[in-house]
Each structure stands twice: as C-alpha cells, then as structure tokens.
Design a protein around this motif. Structure first.
Motif, mmCIF file in Angstrom:
data_model
loop_
_atom_site.group_PDB
_atom_site.id
_atom_site.type_symbol
_atom_site.label_atom_id
_atom_site.label_comp_id
_atom_site.label_asym_id
_atom_site.label_seq_id
_atom_site.Cartn_x
_atom_site.Cartn_y
_atom_site.Cartn_z
ATOM 1 N N LEU A 270 82.070 -3.831 76.062
ATOM 2 C CA LEU A 270 81.644 -4.845 75.095
ATOM 3 C C LEU A 270 80.447 -5.624 75.607
ATOM 4 O O LEU A 270 79.537 -5.949 74.846
ATOM 5 C CB LEU A 270 82.805 -5.796 74.765
ATOM 6 C CG LEU A 270 83.944 -5.170 73.957
ATOM 7 C CD1 LEU A 270 84.955 -6.239 73.557
ATOM 8 C CD2 LEU A 270 83.441 -4.457 72.712
ATOM 9 N N THR A 280 80.014 -7.458 68.336
ATOM 10 C CA THR A 280 81.250 -7.082 69.037
ATOM 11 C C THR A 280 82.450 -7.927 68.617
ATOM 12 O O THR A 280 83.496 -7.871 69.252
ATOM 13 C CB THR A 280 81.083 -7.211 70.568
ATOM 14 O OG1 THR A 280 80.661 -8.537 70.845
ATOM 15 C CG2 THR A 280 80.071 -6.224 71.115
ATOM 16 N N GLY A 285 82.953 -6.002 64.827
ATOM 17 C CA GLY A 285 82.653 -5.236 66.036
ATOM 18 C C GLY A 285 83.095 -3.787 65.892
ATOM 19 O O GLY A 285 83.421 -3.322 64.793
#
Ligand code: GTP
Length: 406
Positions: A270, A280, A285
């Motif tokens: 991430l 994210t 995300g």
C-alpha cells in the motif's frame, strides 16, 4: 532462500553465521572460511550466496578459498532480473541497475586505493588508473542506457495510447512476489504464461483480455512482484516496471494470507501504491484477493471468510483450486460498474448497429421513441463512452444526433 529458489537453484545448505567483526579480506573469520570450505567440497556446492554486502575483494578471496562462485544478495537479485527480463525496457533497467551497482563498488575500492597511494606520496601522477578508466567506461555506458531507456519509454507511451484507443478497462494485479499473481492471472485468462514456483516470473507486465460475468471485457495486467528489503540500487528499476499500475482503472492486490508476514507485506504494497499516486482507501482502494485460503486451517479460514463478507473489497480465493475466483470477477465487475456514467443518446432509426452496441456494452436504463429518433438512457464505462463516440462517428461520418453525456 525463496529468492534462490526463484532461479531454480537447489538450496543444499543454509546457515546463519555470527560475526564478531567484518574482515576486510574475507568478511568471515578464518575459522568459518575453513569450515565452509570443507562443507562446500563435501557437498559439491557450486554457488554460495552471502546475505550481506560483499566488496569485490571479499568476493574474489572467498571464491578462491572455496573454489566456487560467490555472490551477495544484490548480485542474486540482479541474476534473477537478468533471467526474467523479457522486454527491451526490462533488460535495460536490469543492466542499468547492475552497472550502478558495479560503479558504486568501484568507487569504494578506488578511494580506498587512493588513500593508500597518498600515503606513499605519489598521488596525482599523470594518466588514469585502471579503476578510473573502468569507472569512466561504466559511467558512459550508464549514460547511453539512460538515453535508450528514455526512447523506449517514449514509444511505450505511444503503445499505451494505442491500447487506450481500444478502451477496455485495465485491471492490474499487484502483490508480493510468490503471492500467486501468475497463478491467478493464468486461471483467469487461461493463458499460457509462466506460473512455475518462481519469484519474478513477471518482471515485465503481461496483459490479456478477460470477459467478466456481466459480459464486459477487461484487460488484466500481471505486474512485477514486490520483494522485502529490496536493495536501494534496485528500487528505481522496480518502480519503473510498476508504471503500468498507474494507468490501470482498477488495482487487484493479491495477498498470500497463509504467509506469516501477510499484514506487513500488505502495508509495504500500500505504501508503494500511495507513492505512485494510487488510491488506497478502504472503499476506492485496491480489491484484495486474499489468496491461498486452501492452506489455512478450518478455523482461520472460516474467520477470514466471515470477516470478508462485511468487506466488499476483500475476496477470499485460492488461485490454485479456483475457489472464490468467480466471486473475485464479480467484485471487479461491481467496482467497474460503480465507476460507470449515465449518458443519454438520441439515435436515428437507421442507427441499428449503434443501438445494438449500446445494449451489448452498457446497461440500458430507459428508452423511448418518437417518429424520427430513439432516445436511450445508458450506463456506460467512461472508456466505453469514448469508444461509442468513435464508433458512431465512424458509422455516421460525424456525431450528427448525439447529445452527449447527461
Ligand atoms: P512472482 O511472479 O514472483 O511475483 O510471483 P507470483 O505472485 O506470480 O506467484 P506465483 O503465481 O508464481 O505463485 C507462487 C507459488 O504459490 C507457486 O508455487 C504457486 O503454485 C503457489 N500458489 C499460488 N496460488 C496458490 C493457492 O491459492 N494455493 C496454494 N496452495 N498455492 C498457491
């Protein structure tokens, strides 16, 4: 160990060695060097990987003492990259990383020598030393490769634009090396791509089209795997291969949930995605493909499945058995649908092809007719909207009747 397995090395022995201090000549103390010499001879070992940076001198001395090839971790990763790089860009990036690595080592030994020579008082003599020449040649080569990389990147940009003209949404698989991206990619695309038990089977992105349950086509893109503690010199080469991910309409993060460090790996991935400017957050995300659930015990598996029911962006799967893969495709479908726009079109009764196309590619929300026209309210991907406009322009010679998006 995993890294060594990635290029089909058979690991016969692994050992942690405690160092009281680093010996400049051999890194290890003479006792350890001797003990390993016997082991290496007895086991007929052909390659030793030292998980610590080696200077060129240490590397050469160890090779002599053990009578086999010796590399450090960066050397091993470069070996892997070299074996895996398929595209011109991948090869150039690997070469650049290898040269940069070599040059940094030359600089180190060169200043070291310079100091020695200074001690003898003949510093600044005429002509270049061999090390200076080596360094200059490497620098020139690096400059050339950088220039070539720029060219390759520019044409890749063009290719990408060309692909955009066939605007299927692009879905990128990202994740740690060995998480199962290639296995999943193959299962979803049934394509013949390498899916051996290998890290880095995918240094260069591979793309294939896949049809989702709704009938929508996407391009699935398999990307380079993340690796833990990547040497700094190699980070740029890796990130460059992830540029494709920035172009993607949706990212699927493949995680090995059976791995003890799965949570830390997720954070790594991430944070790199964030650096690349990719969304994210939990809603917008990546979709998480929680892979290898077949390896979990029944309790852990139940818990994971129960938990992910409350998380629309988490889908437990096994790329190996195929379990959960249909749900994953459905989740991709849902996410792409959420990004759809509603557009209204006024089409002539002679535009049957265009109308049929809208029914095929979009979700027709409403339709009514008058004497001259059909009026359609349609939910479409932004990509399909652009595609439709071009199709219609081609069919009609111009956008005669179109009113454009609502
Ligand atoms: P890189 O190409 O190195 O980035 O790795 P990758 O993420 O593409 O992993 P890959 O698909 O090569 O899978 C790594 C290993 O995990 C292989 O041995 C696969 O057979 C195995 N594997 C992948 N998915 C599963 C799964 O769902 N269950 C089990 N048991 N093994 C899996």
């Amino acid at each position: 160990m995993g890294l060594a397995a990635a290029i089909n090395l058979k690991v016969v022995h692994g050992e942690v060695v405690r160092l009281s201090r680093r010996r400049p000549a051999t890194l290890l103390g003479s006792g350890a060097v001797e003990a390993f010499r016997e082991l290496i001879a007895a086991e007929e070992i052909g390659l030793v990987v030292v998980d610590a940076p080696l200077t060129p001198v240490q590397q050469r001395n160890l090779e002599r003492a053990w009578n086999c090839k010796v590399i450090d971790r960066t050397g091993l990763i470069l070996e892997i990259f070299g074996e895996r790089a398929r595209t011109r860009e991948g090869q150039l990036q690997v070469e650049l990383a290898a040269l940069t690595y070599q040059r940094s080592r030359l600089v180190r030994s060169w200043t070291h020598l310079e100091r020695q020579r200074g001690g003898f008082g003949f510093l600044g003599g005429p002509g270049e030393s061999q090390l200076e020449i080596d360094r200059r040649l490497i620098s020139e080569r690096i400059t050339r490769i950088r220039r070539e990389l720029e060219d390759v990147k520019r044409t890749r940009g063009l290719h990408r634009k060309a692909r955009r003209r066939v605007p299927y949404p692009v879905v990128a698989l990202v994740g740690y090396t060995n998480a199962g991206k290639s296995t999943l990619f193959n299962r979803l695309t049934r394509a013949q791509v390498m899916a051996e038990d290998m890290l880095f089977a995918t240094l260069d992105p591979t793309m294939r089209s896949v049809r989702l349950p709704s009938g929508r086509d996407i391009i699935l893109s398999d990307t380079v795997g993340f690796i833990s503690d990547l040497p700094t010199d190699l980070i740029a080469a890796f990130r460059a291969t992830l540029e494709e991910v920035q172009e993607a309409d949706l990212v699927v993060h493949v995680r090995d949930v059976s791995h003890p460090e799965t949570a830390a790996q997720k954070q790594d991935v991430l944070s790199v995605l964030q650096d690349l400017g990719i969304e994210t957050g939990p809603e917008d995300g990546p979709i998480e493909a929680l892979n290898k659930i077949d390896l979990l015990d029944a309790a852990a598996r139940e818990q994971l499945i129960a938990h992910s029911r409350r998380e629309p962006n988490q889908v437990p799967i096994s790329a190996a058995t195929g379990e959960g893969c249909a749900e994953l495709l459905a989740a991709i479908d849902r996410r792409l649908a959420a990004a759809r726009q509603v557009a209204e079109f006024r089409l002539g009764h002679d535009e049957g092809t265009a109308i049929a196309w809208l029914y095929d590619h979009g979700e027709v929300l409403g339709r009514h007719e008058d004497e001259a026209f059909s009026y359609l309210r349609v939910r479409l991907d932004p990509a399909d909207l652009a595609r439709f406009e071009r199709l219609r322009a081609r069919l009609n010679g111009a956008n005669r009747h179109q009113q454009g998006p609502a």
